[in-house]
Design an enzyme around this catalytic site. Structure first.
Site, PDB file in Angstrom:
ATOM      1  N   GLU A 439     -14.949  69.043 -42.797  1.00  0.00           N
ATOM      2  CA  GLU A 439     -13.600  68.861 -43.373  1.00  0.00           C
ATOM      3  C   GLU A 439     -13.061  67.459 -43.060  1.00  0.00           C
ATOM      4  O   GLU A 439     -11.869  67.263 -42.839  1.00  0.00           O
ATOM      5  CB  GLU A 439     -12.662  69.972 -42.857  1.00  0.00           C
ATOM      6  CG  GLU A 439     -11.373  70.182 -43.626  1.00  0.00           C
ATOM      7  CD  GLU A 439     -11.546  70.247 -45.133  1.00  0.00           C
ATOM      8  OE1 GLU A 439     -12.423  70.988 -45.609  1.00  0.00           O
ATOM      9  OE2 GLU A 439     -10.796  69.527 -45.823  1.00  0.00           O
TER      10      GLU A 439
HETATM   11  C1  FAD Z   1     -22.106  73.268 -40.079  1.00  0.00           C
HETATM   12  C2  FAD Z   1     -21.589  72.484 -41.229  1.00  0.00           C
HETATM   13  C3  FAD Z   1     -20.846  73.107 -42.202  1.00  0.00           C
HETATM   14  C4  FAD Z   1     -20.410  72.389 -43.309  1.00  0.00           C
HETATM   15  N1  FAD Z   1     -19.748  73.037 -44.329  1.00  0.00           N
HETATM   16  C5  FAD Z   1     -19.556  72.386 -45.505  1.00  0.00           C
HETATM   17  C6  FAD Z   1     -19.114  73.082 -46.677  1.00  0.00           C
HETATM   18  O1  FAD Z   1     -18.833  74.273 -46.638  1.00  0.00           O
HETATM   19  N2  FAD Z   1     -19.003  72.400 -47.835  1.00  0.00           N
HETATM   20  C7  FAD Z   1     -19.304  71.082 -47.931  1.00  0.00           C
HETATM   21  O2  FAD Z   1     -19.215  70.528 -49.016  1.00  0.00           O
HETATM   22  N3  FAD Z   1     -19.703  70.374 -46.843  1.00  0.00           N
HETATM   23  C8  FAD Z   1     -19.843  70.998 -45.642  1.00  0.00           C
HETATM   24  N4  FAD Z   1     -20.291  70.322 -44.542  1.00  0.00           N
HETATM   25  C9  FAD Z   1     -20.527  68.890 -44.649  1.00  0.00           C
HETATM   26  C10 FAD Z   1     -19.516  68.085 -43.848  1.00  0.00           C
HETATM   27  O3  FAD Z   1     -18.269  68.131 -44.457  1.00  0.00           O
HETATM   28  C11 FAD Z   1     -20.088  66.653 -43.719  1.00  0.00           C
HETATM   29  O4  FAD Z   1     -21.182  66.741 -42.803  1.00  0.00           O
HETATM   30  C12 FAD Z   1     -19.055  65.664 -43.242  1.00  0.00           C
HETATM   31  O5  FAD Z   1     -18.119  65.427 -44.262  1.00  0.00           O
HETATM   32  C13 FAD Z   1     -19.676  64.322 -42.841  1.00  0.00           C
HETATM   33  O6  FAD Z   1     -20.551  63.835 -43.809  1.00  0.00           O
HETATM   34  P1  FAD Z   1     -22.014  63.378 -43.379  1.00  0.00           P
HETATM   35  O7  FAD Z   1     -22.613  64.468 -42.598  1.00  0.00           O
HETATM   36  O8  FAD Z   1     -22.731  62.920 -44.583  1.00  0.00           O
HETATM   37  O9  FAD Z   1     -21.787  62.163 -42.409  1.00  0.00           O
HETATM   38  P2  FAD Z   1     -21.568  60.637 -42.839  1.00  0.00           P
HETATM   39  O10 FAD Z   1     -20.543  60.568 -43.912  1.00  0.00           O
HETATM   40  O11 FAD Z   1     -22.880  60.006 -43.078  1.00  0.00           O
HETATM   41  O12 FAD Z   1     -20.922  60.050 -41.515  1.00  0.00           O
HETATM   42  C14 FAD Z   1     -21.703  59.627 -40.383  1.00  0.00           C
HETATM   43  C15 FAD Z   1     -20.768  58.906 -39.411  1.00  0.00           C
HETATM   44  O13 FAD Z   1     -20.197  57.761 -40.048  1.00  0.00           O
HETATM   45  C16 FAD Z   1     -18.787  57.814 -39.999  1.00  0.00           C
HETATM   46  N5  FAD Z   1     -18.231  57.288 -41.255  1.00  0.00           N
HETATM   47  C17 FAD Z   1     -18.685  57.459 -42.497  1.00  0.00           C
HETATM   48  N6  FAD Z   1     -17.876  56.834 -43.375  1.00  0.00           N
HETATM   49  C18 FAD Z   1     -16.913  56.238 -42.669  1.00  0.00           C
HETATM   50  C19 FAD Z   1     -15.758  55.437 -42.988  1.00  0.00           C
HETATM   51  N7  FAD Z   1     -15.461  55.146 -44.258  1.00  0.00           N
HETATM   52  N8  FAD Z   1     -14.964  55.024 -41.974  1.00  0.00           N
HETATM   53  C20 FAD Z   1     -15.236  55.344 -40.690  1.00  0.00           C
HETATM   54  N9  FAD Z   1     -16.303  56.087 -40.333  1.00  0.00           N
HETATM   55  C21 FAD Z   1     -17.113  56.544 -41.304  1.00  0.00           C
HETATM   56  C22 FAD Z   1     -18.433  59.282 -39.818  1.00  0.00           C
HETATM   57  O14 FAD Z   1     -17.181  59.440 -39.184  1.00  0.00           O
HETATM   58  C23 FAD Z   1     -19.595  59.769 -38.943  1.00  0.00           C
HETATM   59  O15 FAD Z   1     -19.322  59.505 -37.615  1.00  0.00           O
HETATM   60  C24 FAD Z   1     -20.700  71.007 -43.411  1.00  0.00           C
HETATM   61  C25 FAD Z   1     -21.415  70.381 -42.400  1.00  0.00           C
HETATM   62  C26 FAD Z   1     -21.896  71.102 -41.338  1.00  0.00           C
HETATM   63  C27 FAD Z   1     -22.739  70.399 -40.315  1.00  0.00           C
END
Ligand code: FAD
Length: 597
Positions: A439
């Site tokens: 989220e």
């Molecule tokens: C158990 C679990 C349940 C989930 N449930 C859902 C769901 O129901 N539906 C759904 O759609 N998704 C879901 N997600 C996905 C979740 O919302 C994403 O994992 C999350 O939004 C982060 O995206 P990412 O994993 O690609 O990380 P990334 O976006 O790759 O981020 C990696 C790191 O970079 C940082 N970062 C990235 N961009 C920026 C920026 N612009 N400024 C500063 N820092 C930044 C982040 O803070 C993080 O520390 C779930 C994930 C998990 C693990």
């Protein structure tokens, strides 16, 4: 085994003294929700949480969900618990009445949801995602979709999901590639979504997926994303279930925590394309998502509160039972339980004070949401909404970030047994770990706070809140006549914290964007620390007044004062260090080249 007893007195205190329960119940539309009814609801929810959901929490963790050829089987007891949850009407309790919900104020449902999350976070996610989907459909779908899907979703016969994330599109939604091709009155959806919470399971008859995808002529970036409703089973006009849609759960993740909930990889349209219907206008998918964002983020912040409460209860119980060493200052006394050791008491007090502060912040935000929704005066509604928008990233970011430290302290109180799975202390730490990630990560919440919420009005809303907090503490101190040493000490710490918040706000408003972004998370933590500190001070004043008027709950109210004082002495002083990090941290944060890391 780890048990859970909902802290009903604390919840009611936070609802009444900080969330403004009486004012919320006096709003039009809440005529049937009396104080007695709220108490009854909380009592019944407490029974379900502690008798049904808490006992299956550990087996959800150890068994997890099992995937076999697209079919997901939940841990023992989950299916039965879910059936009971829906039969007793808990699923739709927060939803509006038009399609079968009970339309409870957000403040009341917040207290109830805290219990589901604390007793069994993995289980509670199913309702959370369903209600998020219900909210999006209610606000943006056409009448036919609403009639066809909402009653069963609110009842819980069908659950809901939110399909946003793709392998290349996490925080950056502009990178979403899933496609939607028009075909008659519907669309064909194809693409892969990952990490979909409760994307597949055996607890409900149907699963209604909300999916973000792109139309063929969509503009690039976030302005080209639309929202679609894609059911697992197509639904006939009479509401009965029809054919299986072209979507499957390709696998589920093996993860650090919340093992009881399935986190699914969803493959849409491996054949002719999954049939879906547009929700809202074309290319307005992100705007539709924003409708439910405040509730969703409040709810994840609340997970931080809930899991911290659970970790605290478990640590307190262990400290009361575990015999080790002798109590300082009591020479010659036999071995004592570890709760006698000052350092164990420090950890427990830190946990207790932070949990209460986080609950205060979350319930305050929930009360403001009710104000924004239902107050009779439009200017009051508008200013409450502005405040909610400002507070939500803080509730989400700060409560979840704090939960990691609290759950970790819970392990520490247990010593070595905290590191061993059978006590259950480590499950809370593992479960808490996701809350700062999904989220919107803490980094994304902080960007939202400084980039959108602070910058868009030149800091006006934040400055107004700082002024309100300052005036409030001055008025309360004056009323007290400055004679109460404890309240005086709390007020002094709060004033120092408010100065730190004010200076950081001014600095951020003037700073270049990249330097400001380097201080965004410390600023978010500063906001949480100080705003919750103000609410703790308000709680201490309320407890003092009630004590003076002879309230029978003397011991509880006296503890409220000591806990608020502990927060002022142990947590609020961090505001100064956070201010320094905001103002000067960018120098080093941005100091190395990529290669020097
Ligand atoms: C158990 C679990 C349940 C989930 N449930 C859902 C769901 O129901 N539906 C759904 O759609 N998704 C879901 N997600 C996905 C979740 O919302 C994403 O994992 C999350 O939004 C982060 O995206 P990412 O994993 O690609 O990380 P990334 O976006 O790759 O981020 C990696 C790191 O970079 C940082 N970062 C990235 N961009 C920026 C920026 N612009 N400024 C500063 N820092 C930044 C982040 O803070 C993080 O520390 C779930 C994930 C998990 C693990």
């Amino acid at each position: 085994m780890s048990t859970y007893a909902p802290p009903l007195r604390d919840m009611q205190f936070a609802m009444k003294e900080l969330g403004g329960l009486d004012a919320v119940l006096a709003q039009p539309g809440n005529e049937e929700v009396t104080g007695e009814l709220v108490e009854m609801i909380l009592d019944e929810a407490a029974k379900f949480a502690s008798n049904v959901l808490a006992p299956i929490n550990a087996q959800g963790d150890t068994q997890g969900c099992r995937w076999n050829n697209g079919v997901v089987t939940t841990a023992d007891g989950f299916k039965q618990a879910y059936a009971g949850f829906c039969e007793t009407g808990w699923n739709g309790m927060p939803a509006g009445t038009e399609f079968g919900g009970q339309g409870m104020p957000t403040l009341v449902s917040t207290a109830v949801l805290e219990m589901w999350k604390a007793s069994n976070m993995a289980f509670s996610l199913c309702q959370m995602l369903t209600l998020g989907a219900v909210e999006a459909i209610t606000h943006h779908a056409g009448d036919e979709l609403k009639q066809r899907y909402l009653p069963a979703m609110i009842e819980g016969r069908w659950t809901g999901t939110m399909n946003i994330t793709e392998p290349q599109a996490g925080s950056d939604l502009a990178a979403i590639r899933t496609k939607a091709t028009p075909e008659g009155d519907h669309y064909r959806i194809s693409g892969t979504k990952i990490f979909i919470t409760w994307g597949e399971h055996d607890m409900a008859q149907n699963i209604i997926h909300l999916v973000l995808a792109r139309l063929p002529d969509a503009p690039p970036g976030v302005k080209g994303i639309s929202l679609f409703l894609c059911p697992k089973f197509l639904v006939n006009a009479d509401g009965s279930l029809g054919e299986r849609n072209d979507l499957v759960c390709a696998s589920i993740e093996h993860k650090l925590g919340i093992h009881g909930s399935a986190t699914a990889v969803m493959a849409f349209g491996e054949g002719a394309g999954a049939i879906g219907w547009l929700v809202g206008e074309p290319n307005q998918g992100l705007a539709c998502m924003f409708t439910m964002m405040n509730h969703a983020r409040l709810n994840v912040g609340l997970e931080g509160v809930a899991i911290s409460e659970r970790a605290y209860q478990q640590a307190r119980q262990y400290a009361l039972d575990r015999v080790q060493g002798r109590t300082l200052g009591r020479d010659g006394a036999p071995s004592a339980t570890i709760i006698g050791h000052p350092d164990v008491r420090r950890m427990l007090m830190d946990m207790k004070a932070r949990v209460e502060a986080m609950r205060a912040l979350a319930y305050y935000a929930a009360g403001q949401m009710d104000r924004a929704h239902g107050h009779t005066d439009s200017a009051t509604r508008q200013s409450a909404q502005t405040l909610v928008d400002l507070l939500i990233p803080v509730v989400k970011g700060w409560c979840t970030d704090s939960a990691l430290g609290i759950a970790s302290d819970g392990v520490q109180v247990h010593g070595g047994m905290g590191f061993i799975e059978e006590t259950g202390a480590s499950q809370h730490l593992r479960d808490a770990r996701i809350t700062t990630i999904y989220e919107g990560t803490t980094g994304i919440q902080a960007n939202d706070l400084i980039g959108r919420k602070l910058a868009r009005d030149g800091g006006a809303a934040m400055k107004r809140l700082i002024a309100v907090m300052g005036d409030d503490i001055d008025t309360a101190s004056a009323a007290d006549g400055h004679g109460d040493a404890e309240l005086g000490s709390i007020a002094a710490a709060l004033r120092t914290g408010l100065r730190a918040l004010s200076e950081s706000t001014e600095w951020l408003l003037a700073a270049p964007a990249r330097e400001a972004a380097a201080g965004a998370v410390p600023y978010l933590q500063l906001c949480g620390t100080v705003i919750a500190g103000w609410l703790m001070a308000r709680g201490a004043h309320a407890a003092t007044s009630r004590l003076a008027s002879g309230d029978a709950d003397g011991e509880f109210l006296a503890a409220k004062r000591i806990t608020a004082h502990h927060y002022a002495l142990h947590v609020l002083p961090q505001a100064g260090a956070l201010r320094d990090t905001v103002l000067h941290g960018a120098t080093t944060t941005l100091g190395l080249s990529d290669a020097q890391f």
